[in-house]
Design a protein around this motif. Structure first.
Motif, PDB file in Angstrom:
ATOM      1  N   ILE A   1      16.968 119.731  30.011  1.00 21.28           N
ATOM      2  CA  ILE A   1      16.981 118.273  30.086  1.00 21.28           C
ATOM      3  C   ILE A   1      18.128 117.776  29.211  1.00 21.28           C
TER       4      ILE A   1
ATOM      5  N   SER B   1      10.122 113.685  31.344  1.00 25.26           N
ATOM      6  CA  SER B   1      11.522 113.362  31.620  1.00 25.26           C
ATOM      7  C   SER B   1      11.626 112.473  32.853  1.00 25.26           C
TER       8      SER B   1
ATOM      9  N   GLY C   1      11.305 109.081  31.818  1.00 22.95           N
ATOM     10  CA  GLY C   1      12.301 108.594  30.859  1.00 22.95           C
ATOM     11  C   GLY C   1      11.899 108.723  29.403  1.00 22.95           C
TER      12      GLY C   1
ATOM     13  N   VAL D   1      20.202 115.051  27.227  1.00 22.57           N
ATOM     14  CA  VAL D   1      19.997 113.786  26.527  1.00 22.57           C
ATOM     15  C   VAL D   1      21.327 113.371  25.918  1.00 22.57           C
TER      16      VAL D   1
ATOM     17  N   GLY E   1      16.959 113.872  34.875  1.00 22.88           N
ATOM     18  CA  GLY E   1      17.679 114.139  33.629  1.00 22.88           C
ATOM     19  C   GLY E   1      18.040 115.596  33.422  1.00 22.88           C
TER      20      GLY E   1
END
Length: 196
Positions: free
Chosen positions: A25, A95, A98, A27, A17
């Motif tokens: 990261i 991460s 998930g 999102v 990610g």
């Protein structure tokens, strides 16, 4: 005499990610990029997350924004066991599983005071279990501090970008005050601009 600035090399291992340049990261998949620079030991970051977290998640859920979280180690010197680095590394492990956002929320909810020792690795593993990260791989990743080099890279890239404190928020690369109304307005303006 050379004035070349040494840049941190991209670490060999970055979390699942990770953003395109590997320094955060990502999102969501919205058109507007919101960069959020945080330190899990920073009380202002906790207050920011409590106040603005729902706004950020809503922008992701509505398909408007991609939030790139940059977990930094600014406050390592304010703990006796490098808590900022260890918590940020553990967030990379989350991460991989998930659950970055859920883990980040749980880290802030269990935030130790500045100046103290910070949470132990076993406590970071336990926080992971509380958000569904109960695999041996997650626990091993945390205890190995697998993303320590990545945290150093994230922090150095942030400094290169002019980030001098946390929380820092940029919408489409432009710094905005770290409050939910300003961020929501900046996202809405960027969406209009990209649609026009």
């Amino acid at each position: 005499m050379s004035t070349h600035v040494r840049r941190a090399p991209v670490p060999r291992r970055v979390p699942a990610g990770a953003s395109m340049v590997g320094d955060g990261i990502a999102v969501g998949e919205g058109r507007v990029t919101v960069d959020v620079y945080i330190d899990f030991q920073c009380p202002f970051c906790r207050a920011f997350e409590e106040a603005a977290g729902a706004t950020l998640r809503s922008a992701v859920d509505d398909g408007l924004a991609t939030i790139v979280y940059h977990p930094m180690a600014f406050l390592d010197q304010l703990s006796t066991n490098h808590y900022s680095s260890r918590a940020a590394s553990a967030s990379g492990c989350a991460s991989d599983g998930g659950r970055f956002v859920e883990y980040a929320d749980a880290l802030f909810a269990n935030q130790p005071p500045e100046g103290g020792p910070g949470l132990l690795d076993d406590e970071l593993v336990e926080i992971g279990r509380s958000v569904g990260l109960d695999t041996p791989a997650f626990a091993q990743c945390v205890r190995d501090r697998a993303y320590h080099d990545w945290v150093a890279y994230v922090t150095e890239r942030a400094i290169e970008r002019g980030v001098s404190g946390t929380p820092t928020v940029l919408v489409q690369g432009v710094p905005v005050p770290a409050n939910r109304r300003t961020i929501a307005a900046a996202i809405a303006a960027a969406v209009r601009e990209s649609s026009g």
